[in-house]
Design a protein around this motif. Sequence first.
Motif, PDB file in Angstrom:
ATOM      1  N   THR A 233       2.057  -2.849   2.787  1.00 43.58           N
ATOM      2  CA  THR A 233       1.276  -3.619   3.992  1.00 43.58           C
ATOM      3  C   THR A 233       0.025  -2.766   3.961  1.00 43.58           C
ATOM      4  O   THR A 233      -0.502  -3.246   4.726  1.00 43.58           O
ATOM      5  N   ALA A 234       0.211  -1.787   3.652  1.00 41.22           N
ATOM      6  CA  ALA A 234      -1.037   0.000   3.247  1.00 41.22           C
ATOM      7  C   ALA A 234      -1.999  -1.024   3.268  1.00 41.22           C
ATOM      8  O   ALA A 234      -2.694  -0.852   3.353  1.00 41.22           O
ATOM      9  N   HIS A 235      -1.588  -1.207   1.765  1.00 40.18           N
ATOM     10  CA  HIS A 235      -2.532  -1.809   1.162  1.00 40.18           C
ATOM     11  C   HIS A 235      -3.508  -2.962   1.146  1.00 40.18           C
ATOM     12  O   HIS A 235      -4.288  -3.113   1.284  1.00 40.18           O
TER      13      HIS A 235
ATOM     14  N   SER B 131      -3.681  -3.847   4.183  1.00 37.12           N
ATOM     15  CA  SER B 131      -4.557  -4.275   5.244  1.00 37.12           C
ATOM     16  C   SER B 131      -5.388  -3.524   5.323  1.00 37.12           C
ATOM     17  O   SER B 131      -6.084  -3.788   6.566  1.00 37.12           O
ATOM     18  N   TYR B 132      -5.418  -1.725   4.968  1.00 37.39           N
ATOM     19  CA  TYR B 132      -6.476  -1.902   4.627  1.00 37.39           C
ATOM     20  C   TYR B 132      -7.492  -2.318   4.010  1.00 37.39           C
ATOM     21  O   TYR B 132      -8.561  -2.264   4.502  1.00 37.39           O
ATOM     22  N   LEU B 133      -7.228  -2.737   2.285  1.00 39.24           N
ATOM     23  CA  LEU B 133      -8.335  -4.068   2.743  1.00 39.24           C
ATOM     24  C   LEU B 133      -8.808  -5.154   3.649  1.00 39.24           C
ATOM     25  O   LEU B 133      -9.497  -6.123   3.215  1.00 39.24           O
ATOM     26  N   SER B 134      -7.748  -5.722   3.907  1.00 40.28           N
ATOM     27  CA  SER B 134      -8.264  -6.498   4.703  1.00 40.28           C
ATOM     28  C   SER B 134      -9.048  -6.501   5.841  1.00 40.28           C
ATOM     29  O   SER B 134      -9.880  -6.896   6.251  1.00 40.28           O
TER      30      SER B 134
ATOM     31  N   VAL C  41     -10.330  -3.205   6.850  1.00 37.46           N
ATOM     32  CA  VAL C  41     -10.915  -1.636   6.878  1.00 37.46           C
ATOM     33  C   VAL C  41     -12.356  -1.994   6.169  1.00 37.46           C
ATOM     34  O   VAL C  41     -13.480  -2.248   6.510  1.00 37.46           O
ATOM     35  N   HIS C  42     -12.145  -1.773   4.920  1.00 33.94           N
ATOM     36  CA  HIS C  42     -12.575  -2.154   3.826  1.00 33.94           C
ATOM     37  C   HIS C  42     -12.768  -1.975   2.309  1.00 33.94           C
ATOM     38  O   HIS C  42     -11.097  -2.064   2.155  1.00 33.94           O
TER      39      HIS C  42
ATOM     40  N   ASP D  69     -12.741  -2.072  -1.442  1.00 30.73           N
ATOM     41  CA  ASP D  69     -13.391  -0.979  -1.650  1.00 30.73           C
ATOM     42  C   ASP D  69     -12.230  -0.939  -3.304  1.00 30.73           C
ATOM     43  O   ASP D  69     -11.621  -0.815  -3.077  1.00 30.73           O
TER      44      ASP D  69
ATOM     45  N   TYR E 299     -11.320   1.641  -4.927  1.00 30.63           N
ATOM     46  CA  TYR E 299     -10.109   2.214  -4.606  1.00 30.63           C
ATOM     47  C   TYR E 299      -8.505   1.285  -4.895  1.00 30.63           C
ATOM     48  O   TYR E 299      -7.541   1.406  -5.298  1.00 30.63           O
ATOM     49  N   ASN E 300      -9.011   0.305  -4.402  1.00 28.20           N
ATOM     50  CA  ASN E 300      -7.957  -1.290  -5.630  1.00 28.20           C
ATOM     51  C   ASN E 300      -7.515  -0.952  -6.704  1.00 28.20           C
ATOM     52  O   ASN E 300      -6.130  -0.771  -6.971  1.00 28.20           O
TER      53      ASN E 300
END
Length: 269
Positions: A157-159, A161-164, A166-167, A169, A172-173
Amino acid sequence: MAWRAVRLVLLAGAAALASGSQGDREPVYRDCVLRCEERNCSGGALKHFRSSQPIYMSLAGWTCRDDCKYECMWLTVGLYLQEGHKVPQFHGKVSLNAWFWSTVFHTRDTDLTEKMDYFCASTVILHSVYLCCVRTVGLQRPAVVSAFRALLLLLLTAHISYLSLVHFDYGYNLMANLAIGLVNVVWWLAWCLWNHRRLPHVRKCELVVVLLQGLSLLELLDFPPLFWVLDAHAIWHISTIPVHVLFFSFLEDDSLYLLKESETKFKLD
């Protein structure tokens, strides 16, 4: 023309999902689940189920219907084996979903299809880690598996949420998937080496781990497309197909081993 191609891909994906879990579609399995629910999942029987249910299963969201589906799955497996058939697949949608969205993404590259491809790929890796935890720890410590599953869902979920939000990346992915993939490889390989002599069928799993690690180099060491058609990513997708077949063969052998072990234990009890 592009829309026609997308429609064909969608139809192919739907067909794959429809035939992905033979066990789910068996009349014996469906009738068993229906009878079990009628018998155990209402009135006093349901209250008894809830009162006798271990706390860790309740926290994990395990319902009476889930219990019926689990019991009927093994009943169906036993009938298949008695008739001389191979073990059917149940609830096998995670890998098919990833392959489906990967096909859609490579057919039509949009922001949505790209995200679905990447997110489903991450889900498959995390699911493999979860499966490893279930096999190596869960048979003795189901509460640990429930807590670990919650952790993996939180990480996913955190992964996403960040990609969707925030940024998105790419670096990072890639690093996140490599990190969790490394955990997956080390965990599976350590278990395989520990049981190498006792369980000969784990050699299939060892080979799968080694092959996937070698083939992952195609994702890291890119090169121009052969004949301007087959690039490293395409070759990687093609080459992983037989590896997944081999892994399913290992899961089948291991399930039969566990089934035989449980039957032996039941007779002794």
